[in-house]
Design an enzyme around this catalytic site. Structure first.
Site, PDB file in Angstrom:
ATOM      1  N   GLU A 128      -3.080   0.522  17.642  1.00  0.00           N
ATOM      2  CA  GLU A 128      -2.419  -0.721  17.199  1.00  0.00           C
ATOM      3  C   GLU A 128      -2.278  -1.654  18.401  1.00  0.00           C
ATOM      4  O   GLU A 128      -1.361  -1.546  19.187  1.00  0.00           O
ATOM      5  CB  GLU A 128      -1.062  -0.423  16.580  1.00  0.00           C
ATOM      6  CG  GLU A 128      -0.472  -1.640  15.876  1.00  0.00           C
ATOM      7  CD  GLU A 128       0.801  -1.333  15.112  1.00  0.00           C
ATOM      8  OE1 GLU A 128       1.255  -2.212  14.373  1.00  0.00           O
ATOM      9  OE2 GLU A 128       1.338  -0.219  15.252  1.00  0.00           O
ATOM     10  N   GLN A 140       5.788  -4.890  19.399  1.00  0.00           N
ATOM     11  CA  GLN A 140       4.821  -4.577  20.445  1.00  0.00           C
ATOM     12  C   GLN A 140       5.161  -5.366  21.718  1.00  0.00           C
ATOM     13  O   GLN A 140       5.739  -6.450  21.661  1.00  0.00           O
ATOM     14  CB  GLN A 140       3.406  -4.941  19.972  1.00  0.00           C
ATOM     15  CG  GLN A 140       3.017  -4.375  18.628  1.00  0.00           C
ATOM     16  CD  GLN A 140       2.529  -2.945  18.695  1.00  0.00           C
ATOM     17  OE1 GLN A 140       1.981  -2.501  19.693  1.00  0.00           O
ATOM     18  NE2 GLN A 140       2.732  -2.201  17.623  1.00  0.00           N
ATOM     19  N   ASN A 214       4.023  -7.611   7.297  1.00  0.00           N
ATOM     20  CA  ASN A 214       4.765  -7.480   8.548  1.00  0.00           C
ATOM     21  C   ASN A 214       3.925  -7.914   9.743  1.00  0.00           C
ATOM     22  O   ASN A 214       2.794  -7.458   9.921  1.00  0.00           O
ATOM     23  CB  ASN A 214       5.253  -6.039   8.730  1.00  0.00           C
ATOM     24  CG  ASN A 214       6.182  -5.609   7.608  1.00  0.00           C
ATOM     25  OD1 ASN A 214       5.858  -4.752   6.798  1.00  0.00           O
ATOM     26  ND2 ASN A 214       7.342  -6.228   7.531  1.00  0.00           N
ATOM     27  N   ASP A 268       4.538   3.960   9.235  1.00  0.00           N
ATOM     28  CA  ASP A 268       4.724   3.220  10.490  1.00  0.00           C
ATOM     29  C   ASP A 268       5.983   3.731  11.203  1.00  0.00           C
ATOM     30  O   ASP A 268       6.698   2.973  11.856  1.00  0.00           O
ATOM     31  CB  ASP A 268       4.826   1.716  10.225  1.00  0.00           C
ATOM     32  CG  ASP A 268       4.721   0.874  11.502  1.00  0.00           C
ATOM     33  OD1 ASP A 268       4.188   1.382  12.506  1.00  0.00           O
ATOM     34  OD2 ASP A 268       5.187  -0.276  11.506  1.00  0.00           O
TER      35      ASP A 268
END
Length: 387
Positions: A128, A140, A214, A268
Site C-alpha cells: 500500500e 500513511q 476511503n 484493513d
C-alpha cells in the site's frame, strides 16, 4: 483423512454461484477429496447444522493481535498467522505501509522468508504505497511518498501481489503495464484522481480499487471521482464493511450498483485488532482505540480494528443478501482477483482443504488450513468428533 457431516455446506453450483447443500459429507486431507453422501474417513466431525464454507481470504490487512506487517519480524507474522483463523481467515496478504523505503523492503523480505508458518497461509504481499497522493495520504506517512517506479521493488516481484498507487501522479500509464506484466495487481487508491483519470487508468488495466471511498475522491454529481469510475466500470472494489469506514447505507448502495463478483470484503485492520480499547500504533503514528474505532492523535480515523468474520457479518446484515452470497465476497472473489481460484476460494474436489465451520451469527466454530485444524472451540461447545 477427516470428514465433516451434518452441515449446511456452501458450495458452487454449475454456474459457479454459491448455494447451500445439506446432503453432503466433505472428506479431506490436505486437499478436498470428495463431496459425497458417504465417507470412510477415520475422523468424523459433526457440524451440528452449522455452516461449512471455504476459508476467508483477507487481501488487505496490516496487523492484528499486537503484531504488524511493518514490524518485519518472523514473530509478528507468526502472531498474525495464529490469530487469523479465529476470525475465519485461512489465507491473507500482509500489507505494508508508506514508510521509509528500507523499512518496506525489510517487510517484503520478511514476508517472503515466512511463507510457511502454520495457521493462516501467507499468499504474498499487498504493497500500500509509497506511490500515493499527498492530498489523500490518510494514515500513511506523507514524508515517505515516492514517485512511482516499480523497478525499486524489482527484487520482490515474486512476493508482491497488489500495489496501490495514485494514477494522477504518473507521467504516463506504463507503470500500469509493468505491474500487469509482472502479475502484480495495480490498485487505485490514496488518490486525488478525477473520474476521467481514474477511468483511463482502469481501462489501461488498473481495474482494482483500494478500500473504496476511503482516502480517494468521492462521488459528486458533477465530479464523479474515483468512486464514480469504480461504479461505471468492471473494476473490483475493496470494501471495509465495519460500519465505521463505510456506513451501512453506503454498503447497500455498493451492493445494488456493483455486480456481486466485483466486491471484495477486507478488514484493513491494524495491530490493535483483537485487543479491545487501547493505545496502539500504525505506521509510526500513535493510534487510540475506543468503542471499536481507531483514531490518530488528530482525530482522523485510522485503520480498522474489525476481525474478518465481523465485516462479513455486518455486510450480510446491512444488505440482506444471503449467507452463500456474502461468503463469495470473502472467498471466491479475492481468490479470483489473485488468480488463485483454481487452488483456494471454494469447497471443490482437488482444492486446498481451507474450511470453516461457523454459526448463523458468523461465530467461528472451527478453521482448517490445508486440512489441519488451527482453531477448534467446537470441542468445547460439544460439537461431536468421532474417531
Amino acid at each position: 483423512m477427516k470428514a465433516v457431516k451434518n452441515g449446511k455446506f456452501i458450495l458452487p453450483n454449475e454456474r459457479g454461484n454459491f448455494f447451500i447443500s445439506t446432503e453432503k459429507i466433505l472428506t479431506f486431507g490436505e486437499k478436498i477429496i470428495s463431496l459425497e453422501n458417504s465417507t470412510n474417513a477415520e475422523e468424523i466431525i459433526d457440524a451440528q447444522g452449522n455452516f461449512v464454507s471455504p476459508g476467508f481470504i483477507n487481501i488487505h490487512i496490516h496487523g492484528c493481535a499486537g503484531a504488524d506487517t511493518m514490524d518485519a519480524t518472523p514473530a509478528a507474522l507468526k502472531t498474525m498467522c495464529e490469530f487469523l483463523p479465529t476470525a475465519g481467515v485461512t489465507s491473507f496478504l500482509p500489507t505494508t505501509m508508506t514508510m521509509p523505503l528500507d523499512d518496506i523492503k525489510r517487510a517484503l523480505k520478511n514476508i517472503r522468508d515466512c511463507k510457511n508458518f502454520g495457521g493462516a497461509k501467507i499468499l504474498g504481499a499487498n504493497v500500500e504505497g509509497p506511490f500515493i497522493s499527498e492530498k489523500y495520504h490518510g494514515a500513511q506517512d506523507k514524508k515517505s511518498i515516492l514517485c512511482a517506479d516499480l523497478k525499486i521493488f524489482e527484487e520482490f516481484f515474486d512476493v508482491m501481489k497488489i500495489i496501490t498507487f495514485a494514477p494522477e501522479e504518473l507521467d504516463d500509464f506504463k507503470f500500469i503495464d509493468a505491474c500487469n506484466e509482472k502479475n502484480i495487481v495495480p490498485a487505485i487508491g490514496h488518490s486525488a484522481a478525477t473520474y476521467e483519470i481514474a477511468t483511463a487508468a482502469i481501462e489501461r488495466g488498473a481495474n482494482h480499487i483500494t478500500h473504496l471511498f476511503n482516502a480517494q475522491t468521492g462521488l459528486h454529481h458533477r465530479k464523479p471521482g474515483i468512486v464514480g469510475a469504480a461504479f461505471d466500470s468492471n473494476a473490483t472494489v475493496e470494501l471495509i464493511s465495519d460500519n465505521v469506514h463505510v456506513a451501512a447505507a453506503t454498503q447497500r448502495i455498493v451492493q445494488k450498483i456493483k455486480p456481486r463478483s466485483e466486491i471484495i470484503l477486507i478488514t484493513d485492520s491494524m495491530r490493535a485488532c483483537g485487543l479491545g480499547d487501547c493505545e496502539s500504533e500504525l505506521g509510526g503514528q500513535k493510534v487510540f482505540v475506543k468503542d471499536g474505532v481507531a483514531r490518530l492523535a488528530d482525530g482522523n480515523i485510522a485503520a480498522s480494528v474489525a476481525p474478518m468474520n465481523d465485516v462479513v457479518k455486518k455486510f450480510y446484515h446491512n444488505t440482506k443478501i444471503s449467507i452463500p452470497e456474502v461468503v463469495e465476497l470473502a472467498t471466491k472473489n479475492p481468490a479470483r482477483r489473485l488468480k488463485l481460484y483454481d487452488k483456494i476460494g471454494s469447497l471443490e474436489v482437488g482444492k486446498a482443504a481451507d474450511i470453516l465451520i461457523f454459526d448463523e451469527d458468523f461465530n467461528i466454530k472451527a478453521a482448517f488450513v490445508d486440512g489441519k485444524n488451527f482453531f477448534a472451540p467446537i470441542k468445547k461447545s460439544r460439537l461431536l468428533i468421532e474417531t
